[in-house]
Design an enzyme around this catalytic site. Sequence first.
Site, PDB file in Angstrom:
ATOM      1  N   SER A   1      64.873 -13.750 -51.615  1.00  0.00           N
ATOM      2  CA  SER A   1      64.683 -12.339 -51.956  1.00  0.00           C
ATOM      3  C   SER A   1      63.308 -12.040 -52.549  1.00  0.00           C
ATOM      4  O   SER A   1      62.907 -10.886 -52.619  1.00  0.00           O
ATOM      5  CB  SER A   1      65.763 -11.898 -52.947  1.00  0.00           C
ATOM      6  OG  SER A   1      65.756 -12.739 -54.079  1.00  0.00           O
TER       7      SER A   1
ATOM      8  N   ASP B   1      64.214  -6.091 -61.743  1.00  0.00           N
ATOM      9  CA  ASP B   1      65.653  -6.157 -61.984  1.00  0.00           C
ATOM     10  C   ASP B   1      65.996  -7.493 -62.637  1.00  0.00           C
ATOM     11  O   ASP B   1      65.110  -8.159 -63.172  1.00  0.00           O
ATOM     12  CB  ASP B   1      66.450  -5.914 -60.689  1.00  0.00           C
ATOM     13  CG  ASP B   1      66.201  -7.005 -59.647  1.00  0.00           C
ATOM     14  OD1 ASP B   1      65.576  -8.048 -59.978  1.00  0.00           O
ATOM     15  OD2 ASP B   1      66.637  -6.834 -58.495  1.00  0.00           O
TER      16      ASP B   1
ATOM     17  N   HIS C   1      64.064 -10.243 -60.136  1.00  0.00           N
ATOM     18  CA  HIS C   1      62.866 -10.068 -59.304  1.00  0.00           C
ATOM     19  C   HIS C   1      61.719  -9.377 -60.037  1.00  0.00           C
ATOM     20  O   HIS C   1      61.955  -8.436 -60.789  1.00  0.00           O
ATOM     21  CB  HIS C   1      63.231  -9.272 -58.049  1.00  0.00           C
ATOM     22  CG  HIS C   1      64.393  -9.872 -57.309  1.00  0.00           C
ATOM     23  ND1 HIS C   1      65.672  -9.374 -57.405  1.00  0.00           N
ATOM     24  CD2 HIS C   1      64.472 -10.961 -56.527  1.00  0.00           C
ATOM     25  CE1 HIS C   1      66.490 -10.123 -56.686  1.00  0.00           C
ATOM     26  NE2 HIS C   1      65.798 -11.098 -56.144  1.00  0.00           N
TER      27      HIS C   1
END
Length: 366
Positions: free
Chosen positions: A45, A331, A334
């Site tokens: 991600s 978040d 990340h």
Amino acid sequence: MAPLLAQKPVVADIYCIFLCLGLLLCLIRCSKAQTVPALYVFGDSLADVGNNNYLPLSIVKADYPHNGIDYPGKKITGRFSNGKNAADFIAEQLGIPSAPPYLSQPNNVFLKGVSFASGGAGIFNATEGGILEQVISLAKQVTHFSTVRGKLLQELGSISAEEHLAKSLFPIIIGSNDILGHFKSASNYKTSPQQYIALMLSTLQQIMKGLHGLGARKFLFIGLPPLGCSPKQRSLGNNTDECNEQLNFWSNEYNQGFKQMLQQLELELNNFHYSYFDTYTVFLNFIHNPAAYGLKEIKSACCGLGKLRAQVPCTPISQYCSNRSEYLFWDFYHPTEAAARSFVDIVFSGSGGHVSPITVQQLIAI
Ligand SMILES: *[C@@H]1O[C@H](CO)[C@@H](O)[C@H](O)[C@H]1NC(C)=O
Ligand SMILES: *[C@@H]1O[C@H](CO)[C@@H](O)[C@H](O)[C@H]1NC(C)=O
Ligand SMILES: *[C@@H]1O[C@H](CO)[C@@H](O)[C@H](O)[C@H]1NC(C)=O
């Protein structure tokens, strides 16, 4: 009249010098840009640019607000970020377009590169999530690359296609999900962390041999950050916001083994070239001296709910901070766009000894 006439050639000379210098600089720049025809991005991600949007059963997605709030046009792209991510900034530094998600056009030839990265992915197939494919594991990403390579061979012919791939850059950003997965469940302690990390590295080594066998020559390996300092891990502590030192210890152990494994690969394989980025040290520098990097908040997530806005992920009902550029984390796991940009700036500046054994510029020039 005479002095005026005499001045003219001088002015002309200066113009010529500027012109020639400009031309020379352009030549250097242009030839540099041309040496990386494409980016083939593998990872999780931290690099996903929207592949998971195309996995109908996946719950590992970022295709909803407030993700993308700072992306051009406030576009929700599937990036786990308020804006662009590290993969975008790598492309920007090279002066080429961001690699699009492979699953957006699986039949394309992708002459300018493509991203296979998938949120939640890891080195182990176990990160796929069983029969219902939730994420694209690294091995599967390489399978997708093999398909793209086949199309390149058809389009360019084998000699040109091999040359194209040999000049292209292969960023690899993976490993966080394997480590986090291991420490999440107590049942995993049947395998010691040492054994687990050794297996991660031998699996990664095999996968990289496969990628080299498919024509990849220039790799940019991104080391693990201190995973214990993510807002999520800090929020799990007992009444403190401290980093989880156990996770940091094993992140660092993995990185040490990673560097050794890469040295072995370089000895073993022909024309295997790489730069390794010491994310771990740079990350700790950000945490210990945020102001030097334009940051103010390094513990709390910008978007989320609960303690450190990290107990609930960033969703449409989560709160989010107004000044994203002051936050290290977007978040619970990340980085913000601002932090990702700073990281990639450091990767390409080559300063501080954080990139080894050669800089990205040296890698590109090979
Ligand atoms: C992982 O998946 C790939 C295909 O995606 C397969 O080739 C490989 O054998 C699998 N590895 C293990 C250990 O099951
Ligand atoms: C929280 O406290 C318990 C009991 O004191 C301890 O066993 C555990 O390791 C602590 N957890 C962390 C993350 O420090
Ligand atoms: C946001 O933070 C940056 C960096 O600290 C600062 O330059 C800018 O003025 C801030 N903007 C607002 C609206 O607070």
